[in-house]
Motif scaffolding. Structure first.
Motif, PDB file in Angstrom:
ATOM      1  N   MET A  98      46.310  23.367  57.246  1.00 12.88           N
ATOM      2  CA  MET A  98      46.406  24.634  56.526  1.00 12.88           C
ATOM      3  C   MET A  98      47.701  24.726  55.724  1.00 12.88           C
ATOM      4  O   MET A  98      47.706  25.178  54.571  1.00 12.88           O
ATOM      5  N   VAL A  99      48.812  24.294  56.327  1.00 16.45           N
ATOM      6  CA  VAL A  99      50.094  24.329  55.630  1.00 16.45           C
ATOM      7  C   VAL A  99      50.060  23.395  54.418  1.00 16.45           C
ATOM      8  O   VAL A  99      50.576  23.736  53.336  1.00 16.45           O
ATOM      9  N   SER A 100      49.445  22.227  54.569  1.00 16.38           N
ATOM     10  CA  SER A 100      49.316  21.305  53.436  1.00 16.38           C
ATOM     11  C   SER A 100      48.517  21.941  52.308  1.00 16.38           C
ATOM     12  O   SER A 100      48.845  21.759  51.125  1.00 16.38           O
ATOM     13  N   MET A 101      47.475  22.680  52.663  1.00 17.66           N
ATOM     14  CA  MET A 101      46.665  23.343  51.643  1.00 17.66           C
ATOM     15  C   MET A 101      47.461  24.444  50.946  1.00 17.66           C
ATOM     16  O   MET A 101      47.370  24.615  49.725  1.00 17.66           O
ATOM     17  N   PHE A 102      48.254  25.203  51.719  1.00 19.57           N
ATOM     18  CA  PHE A 102      49.104  26.224  51.105  1.00 19.57           C
ATOM     19  C   PHE A 102      50.098  25.585  50.130  1.00 19.57           C
ATOM     20  O   PHE A 102      50.274  26.040  49.003  1.00 19.57           O
TER      21      PHE A 102
END
Length: 427
Positions: A98-102
């Motif tokens: 999720m952090v990578s996507m953000f």
């Protein structure tokens, strides 16, 4: 003779370990000289290759990625994502995705994303009971979503090479496939974590408070909204959006979080200049290669030969997928586009493939190659940070590759996954 000089020259130089950019430039120059196209066209084509307005966005998006990494946005996004996912086996690894996507909505570069997320997450994943090889696999795969979720440097380069596909249309088209790729990765992550008992140490830890985590992460969450919303509202172009993102990131780092210093600013400018210099050097020297191939008719003849094999469009597409995934193991997305697009676009035109859909499809293929051993660029970065050899990731990375490949097949079967959003937004 000239065709052999162009391709064999590049291949020999690449095998000998010559940097990709230099190999492209030398092979192109040799073909231009042998084809009597005028050696003085070489510097002109190198300049023309980078003298394009959309490319101004590249150094700006690289810089904004460095700003958000150093300002502590990644850590605050981790806390907020933990609130959403909860505490259970596999949860922290899913938070990594999720952090990578953000961050994919900020930096636009897979290796840069792997470095930023790896620095923030490797220690926390290890303390929660995840093996470092598994963590490196997850980070390398998660960072691959970065070149799909806008803003994407790879898609900017594609738009420069394929003028029929505008940057806003490509950014909108990459959104849904990028999110699907991230969600698809979470399936095998939870499955492997449950099977092997990874993350048990985090199960009993308390969740961060929701409202506080949301407030702290809100500045980071607003960055993609600023970039994409501003373009959609017509406030600024994609290139101007990159500059606005830099201003926004500096405001957050210096004024809101107060985590940046003048020394940090200097180091971020140097880092962004170095990375951007590498990217734009590859673009400039690849322009020589592309000019030689297109002027000599090499790419058109190669495309005609591929189509003349008699295979259906799906057979040809399968061949291209296999070729691009293999090439993606060795080269980054920008280099792959610069080398192969002059060959691929005539094939796409012969079959009538939509250039926006085709661009997202190619980018997804390259994303898979970026974390597929033996030479996966994202995996190289995450393994270096985790301190593990790449061969240690082989048992973990396979299911992640299969999950993203499933999204690739879905995108081929349902082109509307890429084309619906640009049409709704009017691009």
């Amino acid at each position: 003779m000239t065709t052999a000089a162009l391709f064999l020259g590049f291949l020999v130089l690449f095998v000998l370990g010559t940097p990709v950019a230099v190999a492209l430039g030398l092979a192109g120059t040799l073909a231009i000289w042998l084809g009597d196209l005028g050696v003085m066209s070489v510097p002109t084509q190198a300049y023309t290759g980078i003298a394009k307005y959309p490319l101004l966005a590249v150094p700006m998006f690289v810089l904004v990625g460095a700003i958000f990494d150093r300002s502590g946005v990644a850590l605050r996004l981790v806390n907020f994502a933990t609130v959403l996912v909860g505490r259970r086996p596999g949860a922290l690894a899913a938070v990594t995705v999720m952090v990578s996507m953000f961050l994919g909505g900020i930096s636009g570069s897979g290796p840069a994303n792997a470095a930023a997320v790896g620095g923030a997450m490797i220690g926390a994943l290890s303390r929660a009971g995840y093996p470092r090889a598994f963590s490196a696999s997850v980070i390398g795969a998660a960072a691959a979503t970065d070149i799909l979720i806008p803003p994407s440097i790879a898609l900017i380069i594609y738009s420069v090479l394929v003028p029929q596909a505008s940057v806003p249309a490509l950014f909108a088209a990459g959104m849904i496939p990028g999110v699907l790729a991230g969600l698809a990765l979470m399936g095998p992550i939870f499955w492997m974590s449950q099977k092997h008992g990874f993350g048990l140490a985090e199960k009993d830890l308390p969740r961060p408070p929701f409202w506080r985590s949301l407030m702290e992460a809100s500045w980071g969450l607003m960055a993609p909204v600023l970039i994409l919303g501003g373009m959609r509202a017509g406030w600024f172009t994609p290139t101007e959006a990159a500059v606005m993102a830099v201003v926004y990131g500096l405001f957050v780092g210096f004024v809101v979080y107060r985590t940046l210093t003048i020394r940090d600013l200097y180091e971020m400018l140097v880092e962004a200049a170095e990375i951007s210099g590498v990217i734009l050097t590859v673009v400039a020297l690849a322009a020589i290669f592309g000019y030689a191939g297109s002027t000599l008719g090499v790419f058109d003849r190669a495309a005609t030969a591929i189509v003349a094999t008699g295979g259906s469009e799906y057979v040809i597409l399968a061949m291209l997928i296999a070729m691009l995934i293999v090439i993606g193991m060795f080269l980054d997305g920008v280099s792959t586009f610069l080398i192969l697009l002059p060959l691929l676009m005539p094939i796409a035109q012969k079959f009538g493939w939509d250039p926006v859909w085709f661009g997202v499809l190619l980018t997804l293929k390259i994303a898979i190659g970026q974390f597929t051993p033996p030479m996966a660029v994202n995996l190289m970065v995450s393994c270096r940070i985790a301190g593990v050899p790449m061969e240690a990731t082989l048992r973990w990375v396979g299911p992640l590759i299969a999950a993203m490949f499933g999204v690739l097949v879905l995108l081929i079967a349902v082109p509307e996954l890429a084309l619906w959003l640009p049409r709704v937004l009017g691009y």
